[in-house]
Design an enzyme around this catalytic site. Structure first.
Site, PDB file in Angstrom:
ATOM      1  CE  LYS A 118      48.050  46.366  52.019  1.00  0.00           C
ATOM      2  NZ  LYS A 118      48.276  46.429  50.576  1.00  0.00           N
ATOM      3  CD  GLU A 202      41.044  51.149  56.732  1.00  0.00           C
ATOM      4  OE1 GLU A 202      39.986  50.628  56.342  1.00  0.00           O
ATOM      5  OE2 GLU A 202      42.091  51.164  56.068  1.00  0.00           O
ATOM      6  CG  HIS A 237      38.693  38.175  52.358  1.00  0.00           C
ATOM      7  ND1 HIS A 237      38.109  39.423  52.428  1.00  0.00           N
ATOM      8  CD2 HIS A 237      38.778  37.723  53.618  1.00  0.00           C
ATOM      9  CE1 HIS A 237      37.854  39.697  53.702  1.00  0.00           C
ATOM     10  NE2 HIS A 237      38.242  38.683  54.443  1.00  0.00           N
ATOM     11  NE  ARG A 294      47.110  41.018  41.658  1.00  0.00           N
ATOM     12  CZ  ARG A 294      46.664  41.344  42.866  1.00  0.00           C
ATOM     13  NH1 ARG A 294      47.481  41.852  43.766  1.00  0.00           N
ATOM     14  NH2 ARG A 294      45.393  41.162  43.182  1.00  0.00           N
TER      15      ARG A 294
HETATM   16  C1  MV4 Z   1      37.192  47.072  55.131  1.00  0.00           C
HETATM   17  C2  MV4 Z   1      35.841  46.719  55.226  1.00  0.00           C
HETATM   18  C3  MV4 Z   1      34.996  47.565  55.895  1.00  0.00           C
HETATM   19  N1  MV4 Z   1      35.480  48.690  56.461  1.00  0.00           N
HETATM   20  N2  MV4 Z   1      37.619  48.213  55.703  1.00  0.00           N
HETATM   21  C4  MV4 Z   1      38.706  42.981  53.233  1.00  0.00           C
HETATM   22  C5  MV4 Z   1      40.019  42.622  52.655  1.00  0.00           C
HETATM   23  C6  MV4 Z   1      40.880  43.830  52.695  1.00  0.00           C
HETATM   24  N3  MV4 Z   1      41.448  44.042  51.411  1.00  0.00           N
HETATM   25  C7  MV4 Z   1      39.985  44.942  53.106  1.00  0.00           C
HETATM   26  N4  MV4 Z   1      38.708  44.390  53.431  1.00  0.00           N
HETATM   27  C8  MV4 Z   1      37.721  45.128  53.965  1.00  0.00           C
HETATM   28  N5  MV4 Z   1      38.089  46.300  54.520  1.00  0.00           N
HETATM   29  C9  MV4 Z   1      36.763  48.997  56.336  1.00  0.00           C
HETATM   30  N6  MV4 Z   1      37.224  50.100  56.908  1.00  0.00           N
HETATM   31  C10 MV4 Z   1      35.427  45.535  54.614  1.00  0.00           C
HETATM   32  C11 MV4 Z   1      36.374  44.731  53.988  1.00  0.00           C
HETATM   33  C12 MV4 Z   1      35.847  43.549  53.375  1.00  0.00           C
HETATM   34  C13 MV4 Z   1      35.852  43.404  51.981  1.00  0.00           C
HETATM   35  C14 MV4 Z   1      36.409  44.349  51.133  1.00  0.00           C
HETATM   36  C15 MV4 Z   1      36.401  44.196  49.772  1.00  0.00           C
HETATM   37  C16 MV4 Z   1      35.829  43.053  49.221  1.00  0.00           C
HETATM   38  C17 MV4 Z   1      35.285  42.104  50.027  1.00  0.00           C
HETATM   39  C18 MV4 Z   1      35.283  42.257  51.412  1.00  0.00           C
HETATM   40  C19 MV4 Z   1      34.726  41.279  52.222  1.00  0.00           C
HETATM   41  C20 MV4 Z   1      34.738  41.428  53.570  1.00  0.00           C
HETATM   42  C21 MV4 Z   1      35.307  42.558  54.154  1.00  0.00           C
END
Ligand code: MV4
Length: 504
Positions: A118, A202, A237, A294
């Site tokens: 990442k 972040e 998730h 993918r």
């Molecule tokens: C975040 C966020 C809020 N702020 N990054 C969750 C899994 C990972 N792929 C990244 N995720 C998140 N990153 C920042 N800077 C909130 C999430 C997140 C989330 C993101 C996409 C779909 C569902 C989610 C559920 C909880 C938190």
């Protein structure tokens, strides 16, 4: 051009079936691999040839790279399609496939490596001018450095694992006093989950929507996007419902985000199908989150609104063809929804539900597509992902797609295992879903702690009560969709096996 005449599908279940179908339409011969638990599975039966790869656990079968390559050579295939999950984002496997002289139907290993780290991905995006969430692009070396950076970024911040994705190793840090312990626990969680304890920072976005863009790049330097999918409706998730297009994008924002997505793909030397995930905040600012290298589970909603077969595009591009269309040729038409059906019990905290599928009525009719790898009589085990089917609908407008999904869900009868069908119906019926007024916290807020906004504050009993309420809601609303047989809802699957029986 590498003519592809025969393909090995290194996967199982609905995605193996999905890939097989397009191969057959293209006159490409198919080779399935199956574990001992999948000897009679649909993908095993539909393929032209099928080979056993080992015992039921995926680590001893679907993840056995060398066994799969040996079968590929024996069966004399030209290419391997990895599906999603399993070996699909493993750069070592992609390299081995190419070294064997076969075509890997996916991106180059080099692009997987950049996007799999990442911090490398953030650096590449920064360089390419794709907006990223404010924070660091270098892993943090100490608590002091983390504290200093967080003060600049501004609390709350999110500590994330460099090797992460999907939520593992993440910690929200509300203030400086929590930084030391959060930094240590995020790092040790990342170390044990990925063998890589590096974490970065972040800014924590409070109520983001998850909106991702489908991209395709060929081996001749051309890249396009196929619009977006909104995937904000998820539980821990795990995505529940996806749709295309997103209700909150207008053509101008779609163009801007789409251009950023194409830039992102080109910046890492990408080819084939990929997805650029963005978080969108309430001011409609968008930020690159990560790239999935993918074909994704939710690709059908993009197929429905573009009229394209994404697996066919993947196969053509892997064979060396140029993209058959330019950005100006991409038309988005109507609205598509996908419900993921899991063999999990919504009235028992989504516990995986195992057993034999004793009866299966699949929905059908106008605008309905059901992608599944199961048939009546199949045994659902704990060996694999509990997602057993995807119900996809298309209609001219979002409102009509919602009505159609509700109708299709009401036709769907799966007996023998508990499923998330009623949970999907509950979401579809929710006022906030209908108004497209949601973010990634929707399920947690509306399903789990409506009464108490504290995260995870509900007891087991309260969770159970909330789930039963959703199931009762499904059962009651089901009445208006099913013709009364003898004056009551005799045809509800929940009469035959539902939360009442689960009390045993
Ligand atoms: C975040 C966020 C809020 N702020 N990054 C969750 C899994 C990972 N792929 C990244 N995720 C998140 N990153 C920042 N800077 C909130 C999430 C997140 C989330 C993101 C996409 C779909 C569902 C989610 C559920 C909880 C938190």
């Amino acid at each position: 051009m590498n003519k592809i005449r025969k393909v090995l599908i290194a996967n199982r279940g609905e995605i193996a079936v999905r890939v097989l179908r397009t191969c057959r339409e293209m006159g490409i011969r198919t080779v399935a691999v199956y574990s001992e638990a999948d000897r009679t599975a649909l993908h095993t039966r539909l393929a032209d040839e099928s080979y056993c790869v080992g015992p039921p656990p995926a680590g001893e079968s679907y993840l056995q790279q060398d066994t799969i390559l040996k079968i590929a050579r024996q069966a004399d295939v030209d290419a391997i399609h990895p599906g999603y999950g399993f070996l699909s984002e493993n750069p070592v496997f992609a390299e081995k496939v190419e070294k064997t002289g076969l075509v890997f139907i996916g991106p180059p290993a080099s692009a997987m490596r950049i996007m799999g780290d990442k911090t490398e991905a953030r650096k590449a995006m920064q360089k390419a001018g794709v907006p990223i969430v404010p924070g660091t692009a270098e892993p943090l070396s100490s608590v002091e450095q983390a504290t200093k950076t967080a003060a600049q970024v501004g609390y709350p911040v999110l500590l994330k694992a460099a090797a992460g994705g999907g939520g593992k190793g993440m910690r929200i840090v509300e203030s400086e006093k929590d930084m030391a312990s959060s930094f240590r626990s995020a790092s040790s969680e990342a170390q044990s989950a990925f063998g890589d304890g590096r974490v970065y920072i972040e800014k924590y976005l409070e109520q983001p929507r998850h909106i991702e863009f489908q991209v395709f790049a060929d081996q001749h330097g051309n890249a396009i996007h196929l619009g977006e999918r909104e995937c904000s409706i998820q539980r821990r998730h795990q995505k529940v419902i996806e749709e295309a297009p997103s209700a909150i994008l207008d053509p101008e924002m779609r163009t801007k985000m789409g251009e950023a997505a194409v830039k992102a793909a080109l910046a890492c030397g990408y080819t084939n199908a990929g997805t650029i995930e963005f978080l969108v905040d309430k001011h409609r600012n968008f930020y690159f989150l990560e790239m999935n290298t993918r074909l994704q589970v939710e690709h059908p909603v993009t197929e429905m609104v573009t009229g394209l077969d994404l697996v066919r595009l993947q196969l053509d591009i892997a064979a060396g063809a140029k993209l058959p269309l330019g950005q100006q040729d991409v038309r988005l038409n109507g609205h598509a929804l996908e419900c993921r059906i899991y063999a999990e019990d919504p009235s028992n905290n989504f516990l995986p539900s195992i057993g034999k599928i004793t009866h299966l009525d699949k929905p059908d009719g106008p605008g309905v597509r059901e992608d599944s790898g199961i048939t009546s009589g199949d045994e659902i085990s704990l060996y694999y992902d509990p997602m057993i089917s995807k119900l996809v609908v298309w209609a001219d407008t979002r409102e009509h797609a919602i009505e159609r999904m509700r109708r299709a869900l009401s036709e769907y009868r799966i007996l023998g295992v508990a499923t998330t069908i009623p949970f999907c119906a509950w979401v579809i019926d929710h006022k906030r879903f209908r108004q497209a007024d949601f973010d990634t916290h929707f399920v947690k807020e509306e399903f789990f702690d409506k009464e108490d906004q504290q995260l995870n504050s509900l007891s087991e009993t309260e969770l159970h009560a909330a789930a039963i309420a959703a199931t009762i809601h499904f059962e009651e609303t089901q009445q208006k969709f099913s013709a009364p047989l003898d004056g009551h809802t005799a045809s509800s699957p929940w009469r035959q096996r539902g939360w009442k029986e689960k009390a045993r």
